[in-house]
Design a protein around this motif. Structure first.
Motif, PDB file in Angstrom:
ATOM      1  N   HIS A 880       0.783  -1.229  -0.029  1.00  0.00           N
ATOM      2  CA  HIS A 880       0.133  -0.027  -0.182  1.00  0.00           C
ATOM      3  C   HIS A 880       0.950   1.278   0.083  1.00  0.00           C
ATOM      4  N   THR A 881       0.248   2.211  -0.697  1.00  0.00           N
ATOM      5  CA  THR A 881       0.770   3.594  -0.414  1.00  0.00           C
ATOM      6  C   THR A 881       0.591   4.224   0.728  1.00  0.00           C
ATOM      7  N   ASN A 882       0.978   5.380   1.282  1.00  0.00           N
ATOM      8  CA  ASN A 882       0.363   6.014   2.399  1.00  0.00           C
ATOM      9  C   ASN A 882      -1.058   6.352   2.192  1.00  0.00           C
ATOM     10  N   ARG A 883      -1.410   6.845   0.788  1.00  0.00           N
ATOM     11  CA  ARG A 883      -2.652   7.294   0.858  1.00  0.00           C
ATOM     12  C   ARG A 883      -3.805   5.911   0.899  1.00  0.00           C
ATOM     13  N   SER A 884      -3.102   5.018   0.139  1.00  0.00           N
ATOM     14  CA  SER A 884      -4.281   3.791   0.099  1.00  0.00           C
ATOM     15  C   SER A 884      -4.462   3.080   1.534  1.00  0.00           C
ATOM     16  N   ALA A 885      -3.158   3.351   2.236  1.00  0.00           N
ATOM     17  CA  ALA A 885      -3.265   2.636   3.631  1.00  0.00           C
ATOM     18  C   ALA A 885      -4.331   3.726   4.513  1.00  0.00           C
ATOM     19  N   ALA A 886      -4.154   4.775   4.333  1.00  0.00           N
ATOM     20  CA  ALA A 886      -5.142   5.914   4.941  1.00  0.00           C
ATOM     21  C   ALA A 886      -6.388   5.679   4.827  1.00  0.00           C
ATOM     22  N   ALA A 887      -6.838   5.413   3.476  1.00  0.00           N
ATOM     23  CA  ALA A 887      -8.001   5.024   2.807  1.00  0.00           C
ATOM     24  C   ALA A 887      -8.634   3.760   3.428  1.00  0.00           C
ATOM     25  N   GLU A 888      -7.810   2.677   3.756  1.00  0.00           N
ATOM     26  CA  GLU A 888      -8.085   1.490   4.268  1.00  0.00           C
ATOM     27  C   GLU A 888      -8.451   1.702   5.785  1.00  0.00           C
ATOM     28  N   LEU A 889      -7.588   2.329   6.601  1.00  0.00           N
ATOM     29  CA  LEU A 889      -7.695   2.577   7.999  1.00  0.00           C
ATOM     30  C   LEU A 889      -8.794   3.672   8.427  1.00  0.00           C
ATOM     31  N   GLY A 890      -9.223   4.547   7.448  1.00  0.00           N
ATOM     32  CA  GLY A 890     -10.014   5.525   7.690  1.00  0.00           C
ATOM     33  C   GLY A 890      -9.665   6.790   8.578  1.00  0.00           C
ATOM     34  N   VAL A 891      -7.972   7.024   7.881  1.00  0.00           N
ATOM     35  CA  VAL A 891      -7.362   8.284   8.681  1.00  0.00           C
ATOM     36  C   VAL A 891      -6.793   8.955   7.676  1.00  0.00           C
ATOM     37  N   SER A 892      -5.978   9.997   7.997  1.00  0.00           N
ATOM     38  CA  SER A 892      -5.393  10.934   6.881  1.00  0.00           C
ATOM     39  C   SER A 892      -4.008  10.264   6.601  1.00  0.00           C
ATOM     40  N   PRO A 893      -3.664  10.685   5.428  1.00  0.00           N
ATOM     41  CA  PRO A 893      -2.217  10.193   5.207  1.00  0.00           C
ATOM     42  C   PRO A 893      -1.129  10.728   6.074  1.00  0.00           C
ATOM     43  N   ASN A 894      -1.517  12.058   6.445  1.00  0.00           N
ATOM     44  CA  ASN A 894      -0.532  12.503   7.605  1.00  0.00           C
ATOM     45  C   ASN A 894      -0.269  11.497   8.783  1.00  0.00           C
TER      46      ASN A 894
END
Length: 930
Positions: A880-894
Motif C-alpha cells: 500500500h501507499t500512504n494514501r491507500s493505507a489511509a483510506a483502508e484505515l479511515g485516517v489521513s495520510p499525515n
C-alpha cells in the motif's frame, strides 16, 4: 556557478552526494543533501554533476531552480521539477503523470491538496525506480514551496527518494526545517562549498587556457577570492581577447563592466529584451517577449533583438526557451536598471501575466515591485493575491496586503477600500494586533456610519483573537448607537457583539445570541447568520448545554459546508453519540478532498478527540503528533493547543509525567498574555500535574480561577466529562471545602444541562457518592457509567464503587468491580490508575493474582509497536501507499506517515524495502503480526 563550470576541487563534496545516491539504490532509503555556498561557488555545477551520476544508477530526475523575482509564485519550483525530464510519466500509465502534474496548477492556494497530490505522484514513481528531486536556490522559495520542500521528505520517508537542495544561505527556512526533522529513514547530508584553494583555481586556468597561466594572469586569478564562476568568466574573457589579438589581462571586477559593455553594444530593442528578461525572472518565448515589449517595439524588432542578445552571449537557450545562463549575469543586468525603468518593466510583467491567464499570486511579485500610490491596477493585483493566499498561505497573504497599503495616500478612496480589505485579511491570517491597529487608523479617518459599522465588524474578529472582548463589546455598542446603519450591517454588529459576549459576559451572551440569530434570519444576511450561529454554539458549549451547541453547529455546517463540521463532531462526542461522530468524520473526510487544507486540521482534531475519549490512547497520540506537525508545516496553530493537551494527557495516563510536563511547558512558553483566561486547558493540566506530585494545595491554587468561573460559562473545559471528578478529589485531598463543593455543583449542573447523557449523569452520581461516601450513589454511578461509551469513565465508576465496598468490608463484591476497572486500565496502559487499584486492594486485604505487574511496552522491536502502527506496518508491507493505507484505515495520510516514521524507528529500519523484509521474517514466526 554556471552550468558546465568545472568541479575542480569539489571531489570530496561530490563524493558525499554520490554516497547518498548509492545508499538509496542499495537500500531503498530516502536521503536529503543540502548544498550551501555563496554565488558562483559551484552549487549548480554540483547539482548537474549529481544528476549526471544519478541517471546511470537508474534514477528518474526532476530538476528546477527558484528565481528571486518570482519567488512568491506558489509551488513553482516543485511543479518545474515534476515537469522536467521523464518524471512527468514515471510510475503512471501513458500520459497519466503529465495530466496529473498539469492539474496541480490550480492547487497553489490549497497547499495540503497540492502536497498530497505531489506526494502521490512521487510515491508512485518511487515504487518503480529511485527518484532524484533537485532544486537550486531554495533560499528564495515561496511560502508554499518552503512548506512542501520541508514537509515532503518526511511524508515520503522510506521511499527511494533523494532530495538535493542548494542555498546561498545555510540558515534558510527550508534548511532549518529539514535539519531539525532529520531521521534515520531520511538522513540529512550537508555539503558546504567554500572558496577554492589557489592550486584548484590555477588548475582551472590550465584547463581553460591549455597552458600554465602567466604571472599577471595568476595575480588576477588570486583576486577572485576562490570563486570558480568569476575565475571562469575571467579566463573566458582572456580567451576571447586573445582570439581577437587584444591584450589578455584585465581585473576580475571588469566582469560587471563587461556585462554592461555587452548590453551597451546592443540596439534599443535587443537591450530592452535583455533588461525585460532580467525583470521577468523566467525563461520566455519570442512571442511572449514581443507581447511584453509592445507597443514600444514591434514583433520583428523583438525577434531580431532576441537573436542579437543570444549572439553576444548575454542570453542563451534553456530547454527550447530563452533565458540567462547564470543568475550572476541576470543580477548584474537587473542591478544596472534605474528605479523608474525597473518599476516600468515590472508593471509590464504583472499586466502580461494577468492578461495571459495567470493567477494574481503569480503576478504579485511584479506588482509589489512596481506599485505606486497612483497605480490602482497593481494594488488590485496585490489585494486579489492576498485574498487568494488567505486559506493556505497566511504568511504570504499578510505580506501582500501590507505591501498593497504601503504606497497609498491615507484618506484616498483606494486606501479606504484596501484598508478595509486589509483588516479582514490580517484578522483571518491571525495577525490580530496588526488588524486592530489598521482598523483604528481607518476609523479615525471616517465619520460615515455605514463605513464605521463595516470596519467595526471586521475589527471584532481581530479583537476576538486578542482576547480583548470587553473592548469589542464596548466598541460595537457605540457603533450600534449611530443612526443610518443598514439592517444587514446592524444584524452583523449584533451577532458580533453576541460572539464577543460569550467570552466576556456569558449571562448576557445567552440572552442576546438567540435574538441576534433571529435578527440575522430576518434580514437574510449570510455573514450575520454565520456570526450569530457561532455565538449560539459557543454559548451552548461554554455553558455545558451541548444539545443546543450541536444544533447551532449543525446549522452552521449546513450553511457553510464542511469547513465547520468539526464543531458539530465535538458536540456529538460530548453527547455520547460516538457512532454519529465517527460516521460524520468519515463522511467529512470523503467530502473534503477538494478543500483539504481548510478541513484537515479541524478533522484531525475531531478524530483525535474521538480516539482519546474512547481510550484509544495510541491512536490519539498519533493523531496529536500528526496535528502538531501539520500545524508547524502550515503555520497555523488554531488546533495545536488541543493536540498538545491530548498528547500530554496520554503521557500522564501512562505515568510518563516528565514528558507530559515538557509538552505543556513548551506550549506555555509560546503563549500570549491572555492565555491564562482563554486557554484554561493548560491550567487544568498543570493542576493535574501538581496533584499527581502530591501537592493538592498547589493544585487548588492553580485550578481555582478556572473552577470558580466555570458556572459563568466563559469556557467549556471544566464541563467536559472527567475533570469534575478530578477537581473534587483535589479539593478533598487539600481539605478545601469550598473548592470541593464547587466541583460537586459543577458536576450536578452538567447532568442537569445534559439530561439522558450517561457520562454526565454517571459523573454526577459519582461525585455525590464520593463527597458523601454513599455506597448507593456510587452503585448508581457505576451502573449509569456502564452505559457511557467512554472506557475511562466506566473504569472510574467501577473503581470508586469497588474501593468503598472494600472499605466497608464487602471484599468479594469489591473484587468484581475492581477487576472490571483493572481490565479497562490494562487495555489503556494506564499505569498510575493500575497502581492505585493495587494499593486499594492491598489495603483492603484483597489479593488479585490475575493482575499482572503491568510491564511497560519495550522501546524497540515488534512488541514496541502500537496496534495502529502494527496495522500500518502490515499494509505498507503488503504494497500500500500512504494514501491507500489511509483510506483502508479511515485516517489521513499525515497520520499514516506519523505511524510509519515511528515504525521505522522502533524496528530500526530505514526504508520500505527493509520493512517488507522485516515483516516477512516476522510473519514467518508462529506468533505473527496481530
Amino acid at each position: 556557478m554556471g552550468r558546465g563550470t568545472p568541479l575542480r576541487g569539489r571531489s570530496e563534496q561530490l563524493s558525499l552526494g554520490l554516497a547518498v545516491l548509492r545508499r538509496t539504490v542499495r537500500s531503498g532509503q530516502s536521503g536529503i543533501v543540502l548544498v550551501t555556498g555563496e554565488p558562483g561557488m559551484g552549487k549548480s555545477a554540483l547539482l548537474d554533476a549529481l544528476a549526471g551520476e544519478a541517471a546511470p544508477l537508474g534514477f528518474v530526475i526532476g530538476r528546477s531552480s527558484v528565481d528571486e523575482i518570482a519567488r512568491t509564485s506558489p509551488g513553482a519550483p516543485l511543479l518545474m521539477a515534476l515537469r522536467s525530464g521523464p518524471l512527468a510519466s514515471a510510475g503512471a500509465g501513458a500520459g497519466a503523470g503529465a495530466r496529473e502534474i498539469a492539474e496541480l496548477d490550480g492547487l497553489s492556494a490549497r497547499p495540503l491538496t497540492f502536497m498530497d497530490r505531489i506526494g502521490e505522484i512521487l510515491e508512485r514513481a518511487a515504487a518503480d525506480t529511485p527518484v532524484l528531486i533537485a532544486v537550486d536556490d531554495v533560499q528564495w522559495a515561496d511560502q508554499l514551496s518552503r512548506t512542501a520542500l520541508a514537509a515532503l521528505p518526511a511524508w515520503l520517508a522510506g521511499h527511494p527518494l533523494v532530495w538535493v537542495f542548494t542555498s546561498r544561505d545555510a540558515d534558510c527556512p527550508v534548511f532549518r526545517d529539514l535539519t531539525a526533522r532529520t531521521t534515520p529513514s531520511a538522513p540529512v547530508t550537508v555539503v558546504p562549498l567554500a572558496a577554492l584553494g589557489r592550486d584548484d583555481v590555477q588548475q582551472i586556468a590550465r584547463d581553460r587556457l591549455g597552458r600554465r597561466p602567466s604571472e599577471p594572469v595568476r595575480r588576477m586569478l588570486d583576486g577572485v577570492g576562490g570563486n570558480p564562476f568569476l575565475a571562469v568568466q575571467v579566463l573566458e574573457g582572456l580567451v576571447r581577447a586573445e582570439a581577437r589579438g587584444e591584450a589578455a589581462e584585465r581585473v576580475p571586477d571588469e566582469f560587471i563592466a563587461g556585462v554592461r559593455r555587452s548590453l551597451a553594444g546592443l540596439g534599443p530593442a535587443a537591450a530592452d529584451v535583455v533588461r525585460m528578461a532580467s525583470v521577468l525572472g523566467r525563461t520566455f518565448a519570442v512571442d511572449e517577449m514581443a507581447e511584453l515589449l509592445a507597443p514600444r517595439h514591434d514583433h520583428a524588432a523583438v525577434a531580431t533583438g532576441v537573436e542579437a542578445a543570444l549572439a553576444c552571449g548575454l542570453l542563451g537557450t534553456v530547454e527550447h526557451r530563452i533565458g540567462f545562463r547564470h543568475d550572476l549575469v541576470r543580477e548584474t543586468v537587473y542591478g544596472a536598471l534605474s528605479d523608474g525603468a525597473r518599476r516600468r518593466f515590472h508593471r509590464g510583467c504583472a499586466a502580461f501575466l494577468i492578461g495571459s491567464g495567470h493567477s494574481p499570486l503569480e503576478a504579485a511579485p511584479h506588482a509589489r515591485l512596481s506599485v505606486t500610490g497612483d497605480d490602482e491596477a497593481c494594488v488590485r493585483i496585490l489585494r486579489d493575491a492576498a485574498e487568494e493566499a488567505v486559506p493556505a498561505l497566511p504568511e504570504t497573504a499578510g505580506k501582500l496586503i501590507t505591501e498593497a497599503l504601503r504606497p497609498l495616500r491615507p484618506g484616498s478612496r483606494v486606501w479606504r477600500e484596501t484598508g478595509e480589505h486589509g483588516v479582514d485579511v490580517l484578522a483571518r491570517v491571525q495577525r490580530a494586533a496588526d488588524a486592530v491597529r489598521l482598523a483604528e487608523t481607518l476609523l479615525r479617518r471616517t465619520g460615515e456610519p455605514e463605513t464605521t459599522a463595516r470596519i467595526q465588524v471586521l475589527m471584532s474578529r481581530a479583537l476576538w483573537l486578542t482576547g480583548n472582548l470587553g473592548d469589542s463589546v464596548e466598541r460595537i455598542g457605540r457603533v450600534l448607537a449611530l443612526p443610518g446603519i443598514s439592517p444587514a450591517l446592524r444584524a452583523r454588529l449584533e451577532a458580533a457583539r453576541a460572539l464577543a459576549l460569550t467570552g466576556h459576559d456569558a449571562t448576557a451572551a445567552r440572552a442576546v445570541a438567540p435574538a441576534a440569530l433571529r435578527q440575522a434570519r430576518a434580514v437574510g444576511d449570510r455573514e450575520a447568520m454565520v456570526l450569530a450561529l457561532q455565538a449560539v454554539g459557543e454559548v451552548g458549549r461554554n455553558s455545558g448545554h451541548h444539545l443546543d451547541a450541536m444544533t447551532a453547529f449543525r446549522e452552521l455546517r449546513e450553511l457553510e459546508g464542511v469547513n465547520h463540521v468539526a464543531g458539530e463532531i465535538i458536540e456529538l462526542q460530548l453527547l455520547d453519540r460516538y457512532e454519529e461522530s465517527e460516521a460524520l468524520i468519515a463522511a467529512a473526510l470523503a467530502d473534503a478532498r477538494d478543500e483539504v487544507e481548510a478541513v484537515r486540521p479541524s478533522l484531525l482534531s475531531a478524530h483525535m478527540w474521538h480516539d482519546f475519549n474512547l481510550s484509544r490512547l495510541d491512536d490519539a497520540e498519533s493523531g496529536a503528533r500528526a496535528l502538531i506537525s501539520l500545524s508547524g508545516e502550515l503555520g497555523g496553530h488554531v488546533y495545536e493547543l488541543d493536540a498538545v493537551v491530548v498528547h500530554a494527557s496520554v503521557c500522564a495516563l501512562r505515568g510518563e509525567w516528565a514528558q507530559a510536563k515538557r509538552l505543556v511547558a513548551a506550549r506555555e512558553s509560546r503563549s500570549k498574555a491572555d492565555d491564562g483566561i482563554r486557554k484554561p486547558s493548560l491550567r487544568l493540566m498543570r493542576g493535574w500535574f501538581a496533584a499527581a506530585e502530591g501537592r493538592p494545595a498547589d493544585a487548588v491554587d492553580i485550578l481555582a480561577p478556572v473552577l470558580y468561573t466555570a458556572l459563568e460559562s466563559r469556557t467549556c473545559w471544566p464541563w467536559w466529562p472527567g475533570w469534575t471528578r478530578m477537581l473534587l478529589a483535589i479539593g478533598t485531598a487539600a481539605g478545601d471545602e469550598r473548592f470541593a463543593k464547587e466541583a460537586l455543583t459543577l458536576a450536578e449542573e452538567g447532568a442537569a444541562r445534559n439530561p439522558g447523557v450517561a457520562s454526565y449523569e454517571g459523573i454526577a452520581y459519582q461525585t455525590q457518592g464520593l463527597a458523601r461516601q454513599d455506597l448507593t450513589l456510587l452503585e448508581r454511578a457505576a451502573d449509569t457509567l456502564r452505559r457511557s461509551p467512554r472506557p475511562e469513565l466506566r473504569a472510574g465508576g467501577a473503581a470508586d464503587y469497588g474501593r468503598l465496598l472494600a472499605a466497608r468490608g464487602r471484599r468479594a463484591e469489591a473484587a468484581v468491580h475492581l477487576d472490571r476497572a483493572w481490565a479497562v486500565y490494562d487495555r489503556m496502559g494506564a499505569r498510575p490508575a493500575q497502581d492505585a487499584l493495587h494499593r486499594a486492594a492491598r489495603k483492603a486485604g484483597i489479593r488479585r493474582p490475575a493482575w499482572s505487574a503491568g510491564t511497560s511496552r519495550p522501546a524497540h522491536g515488534w512488541a514496541a509497536l502500537t496496534e495502529a502502527e502494527t496495522r500500518v506496518a502490515a499494509l505498507i508491507s503488503a504494497g500500500h501507499t500512504n494514501r491507500s493505507a489511509a483510506a483502508e484505515l479511515g485516517v489521513s495520510p499525515n497520520t499514516v506517515g506519523t505511524h510509519l516514521r515511528s515504525v521505522f524507528t522502533k524496528l530500526d529500519v530505514n526504508s520500505r524495502v527493509q520493512l517488507v523484509n522485516a515483516h516477512r521474517n516476522r510473519t514467518d514466526e508462529p506468533s505473527g503480526i496481530r
